[in-house]
Design an enzyme around this catalytic site. Structure first.
Site, PDB file in Angstrom:
ATOM      1  N   ALA A 126      26.143  14.737  18.090  1.00  0.00           N
ATOM      2  CA  ALA A 126      26.650  16.116  18.089  1.00  0.00           C
ATOM      3  C   ALA A 126      26.540  16.870  16.772  1.00  0.00           C
ATOM      4  O   ALA A 126      26.632  18.094  16.765  1.00  0.00           O
ATOM      5  CB  ALA A 126      28.100  16.116  18.553  1.00  0.00           C
ATOM      6  N   LYS A 131      25.354  22.368  19.801  1.00  0.00           N
ATOM      7  CA  LYS A 131      25.518  22.232  21.256  1.00  0.00           C
ATOM      8  C   LYS A 131      26.995  22.076  21.603  1.00  0.00           C
ATOM      9  O   LYS A 131      27.459  22.583  22.618  1.00  0.00           O
ATOM     10  CB  LYS A 131      24.738  21.018  21.788  1.00  0.00           C
ATOM     11  CG  LYS A 131      23.317  20.842  21.252  1.00  0.00           C
ATOM     12  CD  LYS A 131      22.384  21.939  21.629  1.00  0.00           C
ATOM     13  CE  LYS A 131      20.953  21.671  21.162  1.00  0.00           C
ATOM     14  NZ  LYS A 131      20.741  21.378  19.738  1.00  0.00           N
ATOM     15  N   GLU A 149      29.421  11.690  16.584  1.00  0.00           N
ATOM     16  CA  GLU A 149      28.298  11.596  15.644  1.00  0.00           C
ATOM     17  C   GLU A 149      28.371  10.244  14.949  1.00  0.00           C
ATOM     18  O   GLU A 149      29.399   9.880  14.385  1.00  0.00           O
ATOM     19  CB  GLU A 149      28.369  12.747  14.614  1.00  0.00           C
ATOM     20  CG  GLU A 149      27.446  12.595  13.430  1.00  0.00           C
ATOM     21  CD  GLU A 149      25.968  12.469  13.787  1.00  0.00           C
ATOM     22  OE1 GLU A 149      25.472  13.198  14.670  1.00  0.00           O
ATOM     23  OE2 GLU A 149      25.291  11.599  13.181  1.00  0.00           O
ATOM     24  N   ARG A 154      27.896  13.097   8.451  1.00  0.00           N
ATOM     25  CA  ARG A 154      27.578  14.183   9.388  1.00  0.00           C
ATOM     26  C   ARG A 154      28.751  14.438  10.342  1.00  0.00           C
ATOM     27  O   ARG A 154      28.978  15.564  10.776  1.00  0.00           O
ATOM     28  CB  ARG A 154      26.304  13.853  10.173  1.00  0.00           C
ATOM     29  CG  ARG A 154      25.044  13.909   9.303  1.00  0.00           C
ATOM     30  CD  ARG A 154      23.782  13.519  10.068  1.00  0.00           C
ATOM     31  NE  ARG A 154      23.445  14.372  11.183  1.00  0.00           N
ATOM     32  CZ  ARG A 154      22.801  15.541  11.090  1.00  0.00           C
ATOM     33  NH1 ARG A 154      22.407  15.980   9.911  1.00  0.00           N
ATOM     34  NH2 ARG A 154      22.543  16.248  12.167  1.00  0.00           N
ATOM     35  N   ASP A 193      21.550  14.891  22.754  1.00  0.00           N
ATOM     36  CA  ASP A 193      20.601  15.706  21.984  1.00  0.00           C
ATOM     37  C   ASP A 193      20.054  14.758  20.917  1.00  0.00           C
ATOM     38  O   ASP A 193      20.564  14.707  19.804  1.00  0.00           O
ATOM     39  CB  ASP A 193      21.345  16.903  21.370  1.00  0.00           C
ATOM     40  CG  ASP A 193      20.413  17.875  20.673  1.00  0.00           C
ATOM     41  OD1 ASP A 193      19.223  17.928  21.032  1.00  0.00           O
ATOM     42  OD2 ASP A 193      20.871  18.582  19.758  1.00  0.00           O
ATOM     43  N   CYS A 246      13.897  18.015  19.998  1.00  0.00           N
ATOM     44  CA  CYS A 246      13.136  19.186  19.541  1.00  0.00           C
ATOM     45  C   CYS A 246      11.690  18.753  19.300  1.00  0.00           C
ATOM     46  O   CYS A 246      11.186  18.840  18.196  1.00  0.00           O
ATOM     47  CB  CYS A 246      13.790  19.850  18.331  1.00  0.00           C
ATOM     48  SG  CYS A 246      14.062  18.784  16.933  1.00  0.00           S
TER      49      CYS A 246
END
Ligand code: SAM
Length: 484
Positions: A126, A131, A149, A154, A193, A246
């Protein structure tokens, strides 16, 4: 910029000659865009005249990139700076609602669609929180969002962004995907993600080009499969998993959809709606959505939704607390004792107040059991609302309290609790506060004062009359020259 040969080959294979040619041109010549997503909970960002991101009702392009650090609304969580293609969450919501209605439409849907229910959601990878904050704006207020996470530093940044967003139903955790064994069938919605080879960032970040290699793509694809396999059991039967990267290449995208389908038994959910296709989003062979720079106004992004079959929704863990194993080192079967704290009235009575060390935390009553369930099983960085630090008989209001949506609401209704008053400040004073300078507030009430900028809480000072004590945490202080 020299693009790696194999990258050209992989992208052409995934997108075809014509579209990949557009992409390569755009990577070479395209200019970076800036976009923001507004926070509907706080709703005071000025978006008049801004161009909208076609696939998000909350997203806007900015004509140029401002110095966000010098905008107090940025610090107050009025909006989140996010690349446009990453604002895919409303497309995901619409795809899930369509799928959900198709599957369960014959049954009683009087409780509303999927997002209208009190679901449990997990955003597994996350940080820094793009998101997560978007999803939080779409979920019902009694739904629970666990925002995880794995990298500690982070996770701390994620927690800070979540605190600024001001929702009280997000728990930030710092765990490995394999730590979710106690949550079998618990989450109705899981977002992965995934860490990826970063192809979608080539235009913004030339280092991503340098670090790209076929070996790294392979490594990423394998790691993504490990993450998906680890977390799949935590998806409730009848629930959904969102997978995104991505990148453009087939190994990390369609290849992993195939893995989800063939190895884990997921059902693909097609998601290309006119809102997306009319703005240039394309679909991949396996039913993912692909954002390609040059075709859309945004960077590269891939996203797909899959369904976990069987089981009926009501019985799928939505809103229910299931028994499970405790986190390592926890006492099996025994809940840790909760010390309730009745004296602090900074949040309304529908928040259950608990004392943890000197910290008074508030849990909305409808979320209390579920947040506690998570707190007892995972490494929690942020959970519930930090309300105040207890010092003797005094409660020193916590910086996070100032940022809560419920505070913005109380300010708007002129209904702040006893012991706290609000003072609206202009941009200059707001920035001085955020730089942790001392302010003088002539005529303001003595005691704890919430500084408000354009209707949003920034933080607290203690007004002593001839000066104030600035209660902003050092870690949140603006370090740049605020007069620049
Ligand atoms: N979802 C985030 C957002 O929208 O702001 C971006 C997430 S980024 C693409 C991927 C995240 O996965 C990174 O924060 C990274 O630290 C984390 N990550 C790295 N290795 C991981 C692993 N083995 N398991 C789970 N997450 C990992």
């Amino acid at each position: 910029m020299q693009l790696p040969e194999e990258f050209i080959q992989y992208a052409t294979e995934a997108l075809g000659e014509e579209r990949s040619a557009v992409l390569f041109r755009e990577i070479e010549d395209g200019t970076e865009m800036t976009s923001v997503r507004v926070n509907p909970l706080k709703g005071s960002a000025d978006v008049d005249g801004l161009e909208k991101v076609p696939w998000s009702s909350l997203g806007y392009y900015l004509p140029q990139r401002p110095v966000f650090t010098l905008d107090p609304l940025f610090h107050a969580g009025g909006y989140y700076v996010q690349e446009a293609s990453s604002m895919y969450m409303e497309l995901v919501r619409d795809a899930i609602e369509a799928d959900f209605a198709g599957r369960y439409g014959g049954e009683d849907l009087s409780g509303g669609g999927f997002f209208a229910r009190n679901i449990a959601a997990l955003d597994l990878c996350a940080a820094p929180g793009g998101k997560t904050t978007h999803l939080a704006s779409l979920l019902g207020k009694d739904s629970l969002l666990v925002s995880n996470e794995v990298i500690k530093s982070r996770a701390v940044v994620l927690a800070d962004n979540v605190a600024k967003w001001g929702t009280d139903n997000i728990v930030v955790t710092n765990n490995d995907p394999s730590d979710f064994g106690a949550f079998e069938g618990y989450f109705n919605l899981v977002v992965v993600d995934a860490p990826c080879s970063g192809e979608g960032l080539f235009r913004k970040d030339s280092q991503a080009v340098e670090e790209w290699s076929p070996a790294n793509v392979n490594l990423c694809a394998q790691r993504q499969q490990r993450i998906l396999a680890d977390i799949w059991p935590a998806v409730a039967p009848g629930g959904y998993l969102v997978y995104s990267t991505c990148t453009y290449n087939k190994l990390e995208n369609d290849g992993n959809l195939r893995f989800l389908q063939e190895t884990l038994g997921a059902i693909m959910t097609l998601t290309l709606f006119p809102t997306a296709s009319e703005s240039g989003v394309i679909s991949t062979e396996f039913g993912g959505l692909q954002f390609v720079p040059g075709l859309v106004k945004g960077e590269g992004q891939f996203v797909a939704v899959v369904h976990k079959p069987y089981g009926d929704f009501e019985d799928s863990g939505a809103g229910s607390v299931r028994s499970g194993k405790k986190k390592k080192g926890g006492k099996e079967g025994k809940k840790s004792a909760v010390q309730f704290e009745k004296g602090c009235n900074y949040l309304p009575d529908n928040y259950i107040k608990v004392l943890q060390g000197d910290l008074v935390k508030g849990y909305r009553d409808t979320l209390f059991e579920r947040i506690r369930f998570v707190e007892e099983r995972l490494r929690v960085v942020l959970g519930g609302v930090a309300i105040a630090e207890k010092k003797g008989k005094d409660y020193v209001p916590h910086a996070d309290l100032a940022l809560q949506g419920v505070m913005a609401d109380m300010v708007a209704r002129n209904a702040l609790p006893g012991g706290i008053s609000a003072v609206e400040v202009g941009r200059e004073d707001a920035l001085r506060f955020l730089a942790k300078e001392a302010l003088v507030l002539p005529g303001a009430p003595l005691g704890y004062v919430l500084l408000v900028y354009k209707g949003l809480g920034l933080g607290f000072v203690k007004n002593l009359g001839n000066r104030t004590n600035n209660l902003l945490p050092m870690a949140r202080r603006i370090r740049m020259n605020i007069n620049g």
